[in-house]
Design a protein around this motif. Sequence first.
Motif, short mmCIF file in Angstrom:
data_model
loop_
_atom_site.label_atom_id
_atom_site.label_comp_id
_atom_site.label_asym_id
_atom_site.label_seq_id
_atom_site.Cartn_x
_atom_site.Cartn_y
_atom_site.Cartn_z
N VAL A 110 0.83 -1.20 0.00
CA VAL A 110 0.00 0.00 0.00
C VAL A 110 0.87 1.25 0.00
O VAL A 110 2.06 1.22 0.33
CB VAL A 110 -0.93 0.03 1.23
N GLY A 144 0.96 5.46 1.30
CA GLY A 144 0.37 6.33 2.31
C GLY A 144 1.40 6.83 3.29
O GLY A 144 2.59 6.52 3.19
N ARG A 147 4.00 -3.44 2.68
CA ARG A 147 3.37 -2.44 3.54
C ARG A 147 1.87 -2.69 3.59
O ARG A 147 1.26 -3.11 2.61
CB ARG A 147 3.63 -1.02 3.01
N CYS A 148 1.29 -2.42 4.74
CA CYS A 148 -0.15 -2.57 4.92
C CYS A 148 -0.69 -1.32 5.61
O CYS A 148 0.07 -0.50 6.13
CB CYS A 148 -0.47 -3.81 5.75
N HIS A 149 -2.01 -1.17 5.61
CA HIS A 149 -2.65 -0.06 6.31
C HIS A 149 -3.18 -0.54 7.65
O HIS A 149 -3.90 -1.54 7.72
CB HIS A 149 -3.79 0.52 5.48
N ASP A 161 -5.30 3.52 8.77
CA ASP A 161 -4.97 4.45 7.69
C ASP A 161 -3.52 4.91 7.71
O ASP A 161 -3.17 5.90 7.07
CB ASP A 161 -5.89 5.68 7.72
N ARG A 162 -2.67 4.21 8.44
CA ARG A 162 -1.25 4.51 8.43
C ARG A 162 -0.50 3.35 7.79
O ARG A 162 -0.82 2.19 8.02
CB ARG A 162 -0.71 4.74 9.85
N ALA A 163 0.49 3.68 6.95
CA ALA A 163 1.27 2.65 6.26
C ALA A 163 2.28 2.04 7.22
O ALA A 163 3.12 2.74 7.79
CB ALA A 163 1.98 3.24 5.05
N CYS A 164 2.20 0.74 7.41
CA CYS A 164 3.09 0.03 8.33
C CYS A 164 3.81 -1.09 7.60
O CYS A 164 3.26 -1.73 6.70
CB CYS A 164 2.29 -0.55 9.50
#
Length: 219
Positions: free
Chosen positions: A61, A63, A92-94, A97-100
């Motif tokens: 993702v 962001g 990366r994942c959300h 709503d934050r990219a981690c």
Amino acid sequence: MQLVLMLGVRLNPINKGHIASQCPNKRTMIMMESGDIETEEEEDSDSMHPLEDASDVEHAVEGQALVIMRALHVQVREDADEVQRENIFYTRCHVKDRACGLIIDGGSCVNVASKLMVDKLGLHTQKHHTPYKLQWLNECGEVKVNKQVLVSLCIGKYRDEVLCDVVPMSASHMLFGRPWQFDRRVIHDGYRNRYSFVKDGKKVTLAPLTPTQVFEDHI
């Protein structure tokens, strides 16, 4: 790529063999008049990737990143982006709503969420049913793992909730190990380093970042 991570590694026993009549990979041998031998695979040989379709592949993702994690030991070669032979799976994942950052590693016997991510996002934790001690590879030495967190995440159309142990970790925000692979009945394509499974009746395939993208992500 070399990752400084040694989390609950368990050695799997060597798989037992089978007799020829029960071999799952039967092939037909054809002797030609010229003396050459041709091998004909079974008609369903393309079932090696039954879950993957080009439209189902979920990439990392985009962001606003949660925080900048410590750089992995990445050695980017000119051909590294095409060959996944020596790369761990990183994407990366959300989460809220934050990219981690997310690592998938079958050598880990637990799922892990970074304490930093949990604190930053204010995720609700719960007591671990079976607390244990972990010899972790950062400066804190032995760590007592006594908390868990249920993380809601998404990568493209793939949405999931994964129960993770809360651990101080600097290599990534989350690490999915054998429990996640087991629960989702995951199939790993080692050549392309992709993970495929079925979730809620839909086919999902997770694709990794290239080494160059991982390097840029951490820089």
